[in-house]
Design an enzyme around this catalytic site. Structure first.
Site, PDB file in Angstrom:
ATOM      1  N   PHE A  44      12.206  14.783   9.621  1.00 51.54           N
ATOM      2  CA  PHE A  44      10.988  14.002   9.838  1.00 51.54           C
ATOM      3  C   PHE A  44      11.080  13.191  11.123  1.00 51.54           C
ATOM      4  O   PHE A  44      10.126  13.116  11.904  1.00 51.54           O
ATOM      5  CB  PHE A  44      10.737  13.054   8.663  1.00 51.54           C
ATOM      6  N   GLU A  68       1.186   5.731   0.554  1.00 54.68           N
ATOM      7  CA  GLU A  68       0.625   6.943   1.150  1.00 54.68           C
ATOM      8  C   GLU A  68       1.053   8.168   0.350  1.00 54.68           C
ATOM      9  O   GLU A  68       2.204   8.291  -0.065  1.00 54.68           O
ATOM     10  CB  GLU A  68       1.091   7.106   2.592  1.00 54.68           C
ATOM     11  N   HIS A 108       3.748  -0.733   3.765  1.00 54.83           N
ATOM     12  CA  HIS A 108       3.048   0.519   3.465  1.00 54.83           C
ATOM     13  C   HIS A 108       4.112   1.593   3.239  1.00 54.83           C
ATOM     14  O   HIS A 108       4.818   1.980   4.172  1.00 54.83           O
ATOM     15  CB  HIS A 108       2.142   0.910   4.627  1.00 54.83           C
ATOM     16  N   ASP A 140      -2.563  16.069  15.170  1.00 56.53           N
ATOM     17  CA  ASP A 140      -1.886  17.082  15.984  1.00 56.53           C
ATOM     18  C   ASP A 140      -2.742  18.325  16.086  1.00 56.53           C
ATOM     19  O   ASP A 140      -3.502  18.654  15.167  1.00 56.53           O
ATOM     20  CB  ASP A 140      -0.527  17.449  15.365  1.00 56.53           C
ATOM     21  N   SER A 174       0.852  -1.185   0.000  1.00 51.10           N
ATOM     22  CA  SER A 174       0.000   0.000   0.000  1.00 51.10           C
ATOM     23  C   SER A 174       0.888   1.237   0.000  1.00 51.10           C
ATOM     24  O   SER A 174       2.087   1.159   0.309  1.00 51.10           O
ATOM     25  CB  SER A 174      -0.955   0.007   1.202  1.00 51.10           C
TER      26      SER A 174
END
Length: 287
Positions: free
Chosen positions: A216, A18, A266, A109, A16
Site C-alpha cells: 500500500f 472508511e 479517520h 487515478d 470516522s
C-alpha cells in the site's frame, strides 16, 4: 510502549471510518458484520470509496444506502478523473435525491490503459463544480498529504495546491495515512500560515501485515519509518508479533495526535473491525 488505557477529557474530536464496496455477496455479508461491530465507536461518518473511473459507482451507492438504513452517516467518495461534467452532475444529483449531504471529493487515478483525464484534472476543479451545481447542500471533504503527494513538484507547491481545494469550497480534509506525526503537525502549521484553518483529520492505517502495508505504501507514497520497517522485517512470518507491534505503534500515534489537538481520527478499516476496535479500546474510546 503506549499505555493500555488512556482517557481523553476533551471530547471535541470525532472518529470516522472508511470502507470499500464489496464485490461479492460474501463480501457484503462480511461488511454488514464489520460495520455493526464498529458502530460501537459511534462514528461521525463512514466513507465509502469509489473505483477508478467510477468502476464501483453502483457498489458505492448500494453500500452507502445500506449503511444509511443501519443508522450510519454514510459518505460516498467521488473521483473525477476520466469523467465528464455531465457524468459528475448525474452522480451528484443522484446522491442529492437520496438525501446524502456529505461527500469526499478526490481527483482519483486514471483507469488502467487510459490517458484521458476527462473534464477535471484536479480535485479543486471538482470541488468548485460541485459547489456551482449544488451550493451548500454538501459538506465536502478533500484529501491532504502531510508527507507530500507523490506527484507534487515540491512540498511548498503541494500545500499551495491543498489551499486551492479549500478556496474552491472544501469544508475539511482527511489525510493520507502516516506514522510520523511530526509530518502532520508541520503540514497543519504550514497550512495555517497560508490562512487555511479547516479541520485536517489524520488518516490512520492499522497494521495488519508487513507485506500488505509495504505494498500500500509503495502505491500511495506513504512513508514507513525505517525503524518500523526494520522491526517488522525482523518478525518475518510471525504475524502475531507484527500485529502486536503494529497495535502498539498505531495506538501510540493516535494518543499523541489526540493529546496535541488533532480534530479526530479517520480509520482506514480495509473492511476489518478487530484492529480498529482494539486501538480505540486502548485509547479509552470504547469499552
Amino acid at each position: 510502549m503506549p499505555p493500555e488505557e488512556n482517557t481523553f477529557a476533551d471530547d471535541a474530536y470525532e472518529i470516522s471510518l472508511e470502507f470499500f464496496p464489496p464485490k461479492s455477496q460474501e463480501g457484503v455479508d462480511k461488511l454488514v458484520r464489520v460495520q455493526r461491530e464498529l458502530q460501537r465507536l459511534q462514528p461521525a461518518f463512514c466513507s465509502v470509496t469509489f473505483g477508478a473511473g467510477g468502476s464501483t459507482r453502483q457498489g458505492t451507492l448500494d453500500t452507502v444506502l445500506h449503511m444509511q438504513s443501519d443508522g450510519l452517516n454514510a459518505v460516498p467518495h467521488l473521483s473525477c478523473i476520466g469523467s465528464t461534467r455531465e457524468h459528475i452532475r448525474e452522480i451528484v444529483d443522484h446522491y442529492r435525491a437520496h438525501d446524502i449531504h456529505h461527500l469526499v471529493a478526490l481527483r482519483g487515478d486514471l483507469p488502467s490503459g487510459t490517458f484521458d483525464t476527462g473534464a477535471f484534472r484536479y480535485a479543486a476543479e471538482l470541488v468548485a463544480f460541485i459547489r456551482d451545481i449544488s451550493g451548500d447542500w454538501f459538506h465536502i471533504d478533500v484529501a491532504a498529504y502531510p508527507e507530500v503527494h507523490p506527484q507534487a513538484t515540491s512540498a511548498e507547491n503541494d500545500i499551495r495546491y491543498f489551499k486551492r481545494k479549500i478556496d474552491a469550497g472544501a469544508d475539511s480534509a482527511i489525510t493520507q495515512y502516516f506514522y510520523n506525526d511530526d509530518a502532520y503537525w508541520y503540514f497543519v502549521e504550514a497550512c495555517s500560515a497560508l490562512g487555511v484553518n479547516v479541520p485536517i483529520v489524520p488518516g490512520i492505517m492499522p497494521i495488519m501485515s508487513y507485506s500488505r502495508l509495504s505494498r500500500f505504501s509503495d502505491m500511495c507514497g506513504a512513508e514507513i519509518p525505517r525503524w518500523i520497517r526494520r522491526r517488522m522485517e525482523g518478525y518475518g512470518d510471525d504475524l502475531a508479533s507484527v500485529r502486536a507491534f503494529g497495535l502498539d505503534v498505531v495506538t501510540d500515534l493516535c494518543a499523541r495526535l489526540l493529546e496535541y489537538g488533532a480534530p479526530g481520527l479517520h480509520f482506514y478499516t480495509l473492511n476489518q473491525s478487530d484492529l480498529t476496535l482494539e486501538i480505540c479500546r486502548r485509547l479509552g474510546l470504547v469499552e
